[in-house]
Design a protein around this motif. Structure first.
Motif, PDB file in Angstrom:
ATOM      1  N   LYS A  18       0.793  -1.057  -0.717  1.00 20.56           N
ATOM      2  CA  LYS A  18      -0.057  -0.138   0.078  1.00 20.56           C
ATOM      3  C   LYS A  18       0.997   1.243  -0.100  1.00 20.56           C
ATOM      4  N   SER A  19       1.969   1.131   0.555  1.00 21.13           N
ATOM      5  CA  SER A  19       3.096   2.111   0.943  1.00 21.13           C
ATOM      6  C   SER A  19       3.175   2.950  -0.811  1.00 21.13           C
ATOM      7  N   THR A  20       2.953   1.949  -1.621  1.00 20.85           N
ATOM      8  CA  THR A  20       4.326   2.013  -2.706  1.00 20.85           C
ATOM      9  C   THR A  20       2.985   2.985  -3.348  1.00 20.85           C
ATOM     10  N   ALA A  21       1.733   2.651  -3.039  1.00 17.75           N
ATOM     11  CA  ALA A  21       0.497   3.309  -4.012  1.00 17.75           C
ATOM     12  C   ALA A  21       0.958   4.309  -4.998  1.00 17.75           C
ATOM     13  N   VAL A  22       0.094   4.711  -5.978  1.00 18.31           N
ATOM     14  CA  VAL A  22       0.419   5.529  -6.644  1.00 18.31           C
ATOM     15  C   VAL A  22      -0.777   6.738  -6.486  1.00 18.31           C
ATOM     16  N   LYS A  23      -0.687   7.278  -7.422  1.00 16.73           N
ATOM     17  CA  LYS A  23      -1.864   8.314  -7.386  1.00 16.73           C
ATOM     18  C   LYS A  23      -2.795   7.348  -8.678  1.00 16.73           C
ATOM     19  N   ASN A  24      -4.341   7.047  -8.126  1.00 22.30           N
ATOM     20  CA  ASN A  24      -4.779   6.378  -8.885  1.00 22.30           C
ATOM     21  C   ASN A  24      -5.875   6.803  -9.859  1.00 22.30           C
ATOM     22  N   VAL A  25      -5.481   8.593 -10.394  1.00 22.41           N
ATOM     23  CA  VAL A  25      -6.041   9.643 -10.935  1.00 22.41           C
ATOM     24  C   VAL A  25      -4.958   9.888 -12.548  1.00 22.41           C
ATOM     25  N   LEU A  26      -5.951   9.906 -13.986  1.00 23.51           N
ATOM     26  CA  LEU A  26      -4.850   9.605 -14.509  1.00 23.51           C
ATOM     27  C   LEU A  26      -5.622  10.195 -15.988  1.00 23.51           C
ATOM     28  N   ALA A  27      -4.790  11.589 -15.824  1.00 24.80           N
ATOM     29  CA  ALA A  27      -5.160  12.520 -17.042  1.00 24.80           C
ATOM     30  C   ALA A  27      -5.275  12.124 -18.346  1.00 24.80           C
ATOM     31  N   ASP A  28      -7.094  12.305 -19.004  1.00 28.08           N
ATOM     32  CA  ASP A  28      -7.278  11.474 -20.470  1.00 28.08           C
ATOM     33  C   ASP A  28      -8.172  12.511 -20.695  1.00 28.08           C
ATOM     34  N   PRO A  29      -7.737  13.805 -21.169  1.00 23.60           N
ATOM     35  CA  PRO A  29      -7.921  14.665 -22.316  1.00 23.60           C
ATOM     36  C   PRO A  29      -8.745  14.243 -22.915  1.00 23.60           C
ATOM     37  N   SER A  43     -10.047   8.590  -3.593  1.00 23.49           N
ATOM     38  CA  SER A  43     -11.119   7.340  -2.335  1.00 23.49           C
ATOM     39  C   SER A  43      -8.918   7.764  -2.158  1.00 23.49           C
ATOM     40  N   LEU A  44      -8.856   7.441  -0.802  1.00 21.60           N
ATOM     41  CA  LEU A  44      -8.030   7.083   0.548  1.00 21.60           C
ATOM     42  C   LEU A  44      -6.711   5.820  -0.408  1.00 21.60           C
ATOM     43  N   GLU A  45      -7.003   4.933  -1.502  1.00 17.65           N
ATOM     44  CA  GLU A  45      -5.910   4.571  -1.991  1.00 17.65           C
ATOM     45  C   GLU A  45      -5.795   4.578  -3.166  1.00 17.65           C
ATOM     46  N   GLY A  46      -4.836   4.653  -2.601  1.00 19.37           N
ATOM     47  CA  GLY A  46      -4.237   4.549  -4.459  1.00 19.37           C
ATOM     48  C   GLY A  46      -4.080   3.536  -5.693  1.00 19.37           C
ATOM     49  N   LEU A  47      -3.493   3.098  -6.259  1.00 17.20           N
ATOM     50  CA  LEU A  47      -2.631   2.327  -7.186  1.00 17.20           C
ATOM     51  C   LEU A  47      -1.312   1.547  -6.931  1.00 17.20           C
ATOM     52  N   ILE A  48      -2.219   0.507  -6.980  1.00 15.90           N
ATOM     53  CA  ILE A  48      -1.045  -0.265  -6.282  1.00 15.90           C
ATOM     54  C   ILE A  48      -1.068  -1.862  -7.378  1.00 15.90           C
ATOM     55  N   PRO A  49       0.728  -2.405  -7.116  1.00 14.96           N
ATOM     56  CA  PRO A  49       0.125  -3.779  -7.641  1.00 14.96           C
ATOM     57  C   PRO A  49      -0.457  -4.371  -7.712  1.00 14.96           C
ATOM     58  N   HIS A  50      -1.043  -5.359  -8.119  1.00 10.89           N
ATOM     59  CA  HIS A  50      -1.834  -6.129  -8.175  1.00 10.89           C
ATOM     60  C   HIS A  50      -1.847  -7.601  -8.312  1.00 10.89           C
ATOM     61  N   TRP A  51      -1.983  -8.387  -6.754  1.00 12.78           N
ATOM     62  CA  TRP A  51      -1.676 -10.093  -6.935  1.00 12.78           C
ATOM     63  C   TRP A  51      -2.872 -10.685  -7.573  1.00 12.78           C
ATOM     64  N   ILE A  52      -2.207 -11.946  -7.987  1.00 10.82           N
ATOM     65  CA  ILE A  52      -3.346 -12.382  -8.279  1.00 10.82           C
ATOM     66  C   ILE A  52      -3.579 -13.464  -7.066  1.00 10.82           C
ATOM     67  N   ARG A  53      -4.127 -13.790  -7.301  1.00 10.70           N
ATOM     68  CA  ARG A  53      -4.492 -14.667  -5.882  1.00 10.70           C
ATOM     69  C   ARG A  53      -5.668 -15.910  -6.301  1.00 10.70           C
ATOM     70  N   PRO A  54      -5.297 -17.026  -6.596  1.00 13.85           N
ATOM     71  CA  PRO A  54      -6.564 -17.567  -7.860  1.00 13.85           C
ATOM     72  C   PRO A  54      -6.881 -18.570  -6.607  1.00 13.85           C
ATOM     73  N   LEU A  55      -8.338 -18.590  -6.834  1.00 16.90           N
ATOM     74  CA  LEU A  55      -9.068 -19.739  -5.858  1.00 16.90           C
ATOM     75  C   LEU A  55      -8.691 -20.529  -5.861  1.00 16.90           C
ATOM     76  N   PRO A  56      -8.445 -21.563  -4.090  1.00 16.86           N
ATOM     77  CA  PRO A  56      -8.402 -23.395  -5.302  1.00 16.86           C
ATOM     78  C   PRO A  56      -9.482 -24.223  -5.582  1.00 16.86           C
ATOM     79  N   PRO A  57      -8.964 -25.048  -6.331  1.00 16.50           N
ATOM     80  CA  PRO A  57      -9.716 -25.767  -7.135  1.00 16.50           C
ATOM     81  C   PRO A  57     -10.712 -26.683  -5.863  1.00 16.50           C
TER      82      PRO A  57
END
Lengths: 848, 436
Positions: free
Chosen positions: B164-175, B215-229
């Protein structure tokens, strides 16, 4: 209880005593006979009447009270088995007390010798005159014998599906089965066998079956062929054996000086007393032939098989019964080959009889072999399908077959039919005790649960499992299934507080502003950590419908239950393994032993009984040789150890699944530390399947990452790295084999509908609900990218995430990581274009 | 939806503040007004403002100054190092790309250099500050210097998840402007009353939208958490087979005649005290043979076995053979092996060995006892007799293959040698030799 010393003399005066009681005795025994006749002709009201008369004569006689309870139960339409249980338990307790007191008083009055203990306060009952200081307290005299009461208690528990309770009663009786009369002993053994099979205790079942075959002489075909001659034959044996040696024995005794022994071979040692020439003694000892002859005579008397006195079970019926038990045992051990042979044998015996059980077993066999078509045919052939009980079993089994064929919806139809059969069975009148045991609705409900789970209906499935838990609560697998229901419900977003399924897999982007000021706000929707309300932590909180609410904490609780049960059973198993190993050794060593033990074959030689003996004598029966049924017995032994092996492996598999699920649940619940320990435990399991190893590493890595140990996390993932930056497949297709629906198609079926079979995809959508090997590889890439990004190694992160996106282009997580990396690298244009190209992004108008 | 950083009241407050920044109100006045609400969540407000400040285009110059002032004032009661946004402020002050008046304003806020006139500059409005700003009057210190002064005493970083502390701003300018146009040009600003054209947009609308959605949460790298079969269903389905019926049983023993065994019981009791007459003995044996269960009720117990063996060995043999399946048989054997050595006990054992299989351990212990009894007897005559008896007994056992000589070879050999003067012992010795 009063102690009557009818004769002050030191010798027990049986005759005088009998004279005293003769009158009363004859009255009571006549009444007893009447009562028994009424009982047999099912005139229970009359029977109770007679018994009450009897009770007034022999107040509180436990056996009278016992029979009253039984007769009243039948008279009242079998409505209250619990009450009967209570009465029978009291009767049993009272009998034991009386026996204890009797033996105690005998010890006390030992010096009086003529101790006639009368039971019943009126003192008119039968008298037992036992020699003083009878310390064999285990073996009660006939009068206080509780074996019938115990049997009946076990019968009730059995019908109520309370197998472990029935087992504890029966095992106790079985320990001391020898002194019990044949009829009761046979009933006890048969019931015990049913209970053991229901408990899936194969090795004990084999012991009891073995004992039954030996003790009741069913192993012998010639005896079994004709029920009437069997007892006669054995009586003849007795006659011969007792007459032959007896004459000589008596002569031995009559001239105990043995100066002129009639038969030299009989008592060689005694002769030394008379100082006969020792040469003669030698010569007598050398006569091996004579010795052997006598030897066989004696042992046949000893090994006299129990005679089936019970007319209700004829020789052939018993033989068929035992054969069917054997088939059930073999099916349980999944020894299909041997079961096939034995079922054939059973069908031969059953010729011309009602053999629905044989047919069902044969169908089960074909089902186990994957010949589903044949299994269906056999089920169809079973006769009385009008009977509700039979049709419920029939429908249930069809449901099983269609499930295995992947036709879940068809199987659902059959299961629900089976359930409605059950409920109509319950309405049937008059009630029988059998009705209780025939109600298999809980077992069918379990099948329903599995089927709902396969169809992706977690709430219904959980409802079924919860109902079935009354029977299945000791099975770890049931708890695992319940946990799976929770996970599925959470995944599907059915559970309150969880994300809707679309939220979980989609990236949500709010579009804010217009034109030049437009910006995109990426929501963290897929950061899936839910905040659990503290209120919801009450795991078994009931919903409005009295159901536990499916939730992650509930899943965790279920998984812990399952792990606990599994560990318990492992403990027990490891004990029994040691035991069975030693017995195996004994068996092996016995193979080399001389074959003279062949006459021992009728002994109830089972290790479980031997183990109750002192250690020094433990191999009393251990060395037994089994010359006749040897191969058969060996086959059963083999399949037992094979089965134990299967069970061990299955338990291992279950354990892997439990730990993987637990790690997952803990991650979901934001407990990285607990997740870490579960995942590490998973990785430490021996012979872990590669799929679970993969999951273990992924979960460990994520937990470590959450615990701020990205370096260690990366190490876990790097296991799959080959070279600098290439990831191997974590598992192959062959590892997924177990998860695929096995569709054994019969040869005929394959010919008939080959095309149809090809096209028909299984109805259930969730056929194989796990990552394909390539997707797993993509997952590893994505996660390595995430770790690298956190560590600040953006170049590597970029490389990995690019790989990940090529393997799992639809993964929103991988897309997010890719966008993250782009943003950090300042490539906001690329990030925006990735976002726009990802298929899993939903753009929302800003909601003010 | 993710968690909103600001509640509606806070959103309004911020929007009003920013709007009023262009007015002639003094900054101090605005700040005081802003902080009148005690319920204001300082961190959330400041964090939102810092996110807005990161985008240089989003806020006007006066708005930026006011926002910086808020960031500073929110935590001014504490040491500067305790301000969670101190490094943000320091970085902004050192940002070469930023306007000089802005950097100077932040330095003023931080009280850098001139501490005495610290509050003076806030008495003017933001636009006044910009207007009056004299670039030559301000020197800009090095970043290191500022960091040293304001950050050094900072607390060590509190625990925070790296993800979380490595989060970046999750707002992108998209003119959204026509291709080839400069999104930053003012031509796309929506003029009041003018017809909207392609690519134009209202900044205020965007601003309020952002404030509402941050929102308080910025953009963070996402982890894939596979659901067990799901665990495979293998043998799990319950197959049903018809049950065996188990009926409740009538107790036939009710009021049964128990005199049947009484005679045998009496005879057995007699047999413990002395030899029975032949006809009595026969009666016992016949009765026992007739009812295989009778043996369990005849009154014999392990403790009484020695008496029976000594008085009536043949009955003892018969009873023991019949009790072979009894759970108590081990106890009987134990008693038998431990009783005094005698002709009768040996005879009982000898007969048992030929009739049933005895536990090896039992036979071995018994032989050992025999041998030691022979050795311990003082009376020579009795010893001779016993030795001869034991020899015959052993030969019988060996010839009938009841015992494996190998097990007892040394013991028996020693016994033979010790008593080699006795003919039977010599014979036994020869037998051993032939088996060797």
């Amino acid at each position: 209880m009063d102690l009557r010393d009818s004769s002050p003399s030191s010798t027990p005066n049986r005759d005088g005593n009998a004279g005293d009681d003769d009158g009363v005795l004859s009255v009571t025994s006549a009444l007893a006979k009447d009562a028994a006749l009424y009982f047999q002709s099912r005139k229970f009201a009359e029977c109770v009447g007679v018994l009450n008369q009897l009770n007034s004569k022999k107040e509180n006689d436990p056996k009278v009270l016992h029979n009253i309870a039984i007769a009243e139960f039948f008279r009242d339409g079998c409505s209250d088995p619990k009450k009967l249980l209570e009465v029978l338990n009291n009767v049993k307790k009272r009998s034991e007390e009386l026996a204890l007191r009797a033996s105690g008083e005998q010890v006390e009055s030992g010096s009086n010798i003529g101790n006639n203990i009368t039971s019943g306060s009126k003192g008119c009952g039968t008298t037992t005159s036992l020699p003083a200081s009878n310390c064999a307290s285990i073996i009660y005299t006939d009068e206080f014998d509780t074996s019938v009461a115990s049997l009946n208690i076990a019968v009730i528990w059995f019908h109520l599906h309370e197998y472990s309770k029935a087992l504890s009663v029966l095992e106790h009786v079985y320990q001391n089965i020898e002194p019990i009369d044949e009829t009761t002993a046979l009933h006890i053994c048969l019931l015990l066998l049913d209970v053991l099979l229901a408990c899936r205790d194969v090795s004990k079942s084999a012991d009891v079956l073995n004992y039954l075959e030996k003790a009741f002489g069913v192993g012998n075909v010639s005896q079994g062929e004709n029920g009437n001659t069997a007892p006669q034959q054995s009586w003849n044996v007795v006659g011969k054996s007792s007459s032959d040696p007896n004459s000589s024995l008596i002569s031995d005794v009559s001239c105990s000086d043995l100066a002129a022994s009639v038969n030299a071979s009989e008592s060689p040692l005694s002769r030394t007393l008379s100082e006969d020439p020792l040469d003669e003694m030698f010569s007598t000892l050398d006569i091996g032939g004579q010795n052997l002859a006598r030897h066989t005579g004696l042992t046949s008397a000893n090994d006299l098989p129990r005679i089936t006195v019970d007319r209700s079970i004829s020789g052939v019926d018993l033989k068929l019964k035992l054969q069917l038990y054997k088939v059930r045992l073999l099916l349980l051990t999944r020894n299909v080959k041997l079961a096939k042979r034995e079922v054939k044998h059973a069908m031969n015996i059953a010729r011309g009889r009602d053999s629905s059980m044989a047919l069902f077993l044969k169908a089960q066999l074909e089902y186990a072999r994957g010949n589903h078509r044949k299994a269906i045919k056999l089920l169809m052939a079973s006769s009385n399908r009008m009977d509700a009980a039979m049709s419920s079993m029939f429908n249930n089994n069809l449901g099983c077959i269609y499930y295995q064929l992947g036709k879940y919806h068809t199987s659902a139809v059959f299961f629900s039919k089976a359930l409605s059969n059950c409920s109509s069975l319950q309405k049937e009148k008059p009630l029988k005790l059998l009705t209780f045991s025939q109600d298999k609705s809980l077992l069918i409900t379990y099948n329903c649960g599995l089927q709902y789970l396969a169809c992706g209906k977690p709430l219904l499935a959980a409802h079924c499992f919860q109902k079935a838990s009354l029977v299945f609560y000791r099975r770890p697998l049931m708890w695992l299934r319940l946990a799976e229901c929770c996970l599925m419900a959470v995944e599907k977003g059915i559970v309150k507080g969880s994300w809707a399924p679309s939220d979980r897999s989609e990236v949500r982007v709010s579009v804010i502003g217009k034109g030049r000021w437009r910006s995109l706000l990426i929501e963290n929707g897929i950061s899936r950590n839910r905040h659990i309300d503290s209120v919801e932590r009450d795991v078994w909180a009931l919903g409005g419908d009295g159901q536990p609410k499916l939730s992650l904490p509930l899943a965790r609780q279920c998984l812990y239950n399952a792990l606990h049960l599994l560990n318990c059973s492992e403990l027990c198993n490891s004990k029994s393994i040691v035991h069975s190993d030693s017995s195996l050794e004994e068996n092996e060593s016995s193979d080399g032993a001389s074959s003279k033990n062949s006459n021992y074959k009728n002994l109830p030689c089972n290790d479980s009984k031997a183990s109750t003996m002192p250690a020094a004598l433990i191999n009393l029966n251990g060395d037994l040789k089994e010359p006749k049924g040897g191969t058969n017995q060996e086959g059963i032994q083999n399949s037992i150890s094979y089965y134990e092996d299967i069970c061990r492996r299955e338990n291992q598999m279950i354990k892997q699944a439990l730990l993987a699920n637990l790690a997952y649940v803990e991650l979901e619940l934001e407990n990285p530390l607990k997740a870490l320990s579960a995942a590490q435990a998973l990785l430490e399991l021996p012979d872990c399947s590669r799929i679970y190893v993969f999951l273990g590493h992924v979960y460990v890595a994520e937990a470590l990452c959450l615990l701020n140990k990205p370096k260690e996390a990366a190490e876990h993932l790097s296991i799959y790295l080959s070279g600098e930056s290439n990831i191997k497949l974590p598992f192959g297709l062959e590892d997924c084999e177990q998860w695929r629906v096995k569709k054994h198609i019969d040869c005929e079926e394959a010919n008939v509908g080959a095309a149809a079979a090809k096209n028909s995809s299984p109805e259930g959508l969730e056929d194989f609900m796990f990552l394909k090997p390539e997707e797993a590889r993509g997952t590893l890439y994505a996660n390595l990218a995430a770790v690298s990004a956190i560590q600040g190694d953006l170049e590597r992160a970029h490389h990995f995430v690019t790989q990940a996106l090529s393997l799992v282009p639809n993964s929103s997580e991988a897309t997010m990581t890719a966008i993250y990396v782009d943003l950090i690298l300042g490539k906001s244009q690329e990030a925006v274009s990735k976002l726009k190209h990802c298929s899993h992004v939903r753009f929302l108008p800003s909601n003010q | 939806m993710g968690k909103k950083m600001l509640n509606f009241e806070e959103q309004c407050k911020i929007l009003n503040l920013l709007k009023s920044s262009s007015e002639q109100k003094s900054i101090e006045e605005m700040l005081t007004e802003f902080f009148t609400n005690p319920k204001l969540r300082h961190f959330n407000v400041c964090y939102s403002l810092s996110l807005l400040l990161q985008d240089k285009m989003m806020l006007s110059s006066t708005e930026r100054l006011v926002a910086f002032a808020i960031l500073h004032r929110s935590y001014s009661s504490q040491k500067s190092a305790a301000n969670p946004f101190i490094s943000f402020l320091v970085n902004a002050a050192c940002d070469e790309g930023a306007e000089n008046y802005e950097r100077a304003f932040i330095l003023h806020l931080l009280g850098f250099g001139n501490s005495n006139s610290s509050k003076e500059f806030l008495k003017q409005s933001a636009s006044e500050y910009i207007k009056k700003f004299d670039p030559s009057s301000q020197t800009f210190p090095q970043k290191e210097q500022l960091q040293k002064q304001y950050l050094e005493k900072a607390h060590p970083e509190p625990y925070a998840c790296l993800l979380k502390s490595t989060a970046v701003k999750n707002v992108l300018a998209d003119p959204d402007v026509p291709p080839g146009c400069d999104a930053n040009s003012a031509e796309f600003d929506l003029e009041p009353g003018a017809k909207s054209k392609l690519g134009s947009g209202d900044r205020d609308e965007a601003l309020s939208g952002l404030i509402a959605n941050l929102s308080l949460e910025g953009l963070i790298p996402h982890w894939i958490r596979p659901l067990p079969p799901r665990f495979p269903v293998d043998e799990e389905l319950v197959w049903l087979n018809p049950d065996n019926n188990h009926e409740l049983q009538w107790d036939q023993g009710m009021c049964a005649d128990t005199s049947r065994g009484a005679a045998v019981r009496d005879l057995i009791a007699k047999a413990l005290r002395g030899p029975l007459a032949p006809n009595q003995q026969e009666q016992v044996l016949v009765e026992l043979a007739k009812d295989p269960k009778l043996v369990y009720h005849c009154g014999l117990t392990p403790r009484k076995l020695p008496e029976l063996v000594e008085s009536n060995p043949l009955i003892a043999v018969d009873v023991l053979i019949k009790l072979i399946n009894s759970p108590e048989i081990a106890e009987y054997f134990t008693v038998l092996v431990n009783m005094d050595m005698s002709l009768h006990s040996m005879e009982v054992v000898n007969r048992l060995t030929t009739a049933v299989e005895l536990p090896k351990e039992f036979v071995r212990t018994y032989i050992t006892n025999c041998i030691s009894s022979c050795e311990n007897i003082k009376d020579k005559y009795m010893q001779n007799r016993l030795v001869r008896l034991v020899c015959v007994f052993l030969q019988s056992l060996i010839r009938n293959r009841i015992i494996d000589v190998k097990d007892l070879f040394i013991e028996v050999q020693a016994f033979c040698i010790e008593f080699s003067r006795i003919r039977e012992a010599a014979g036994l010795f020869r037998l051993l030799k032939t088996l060797e």
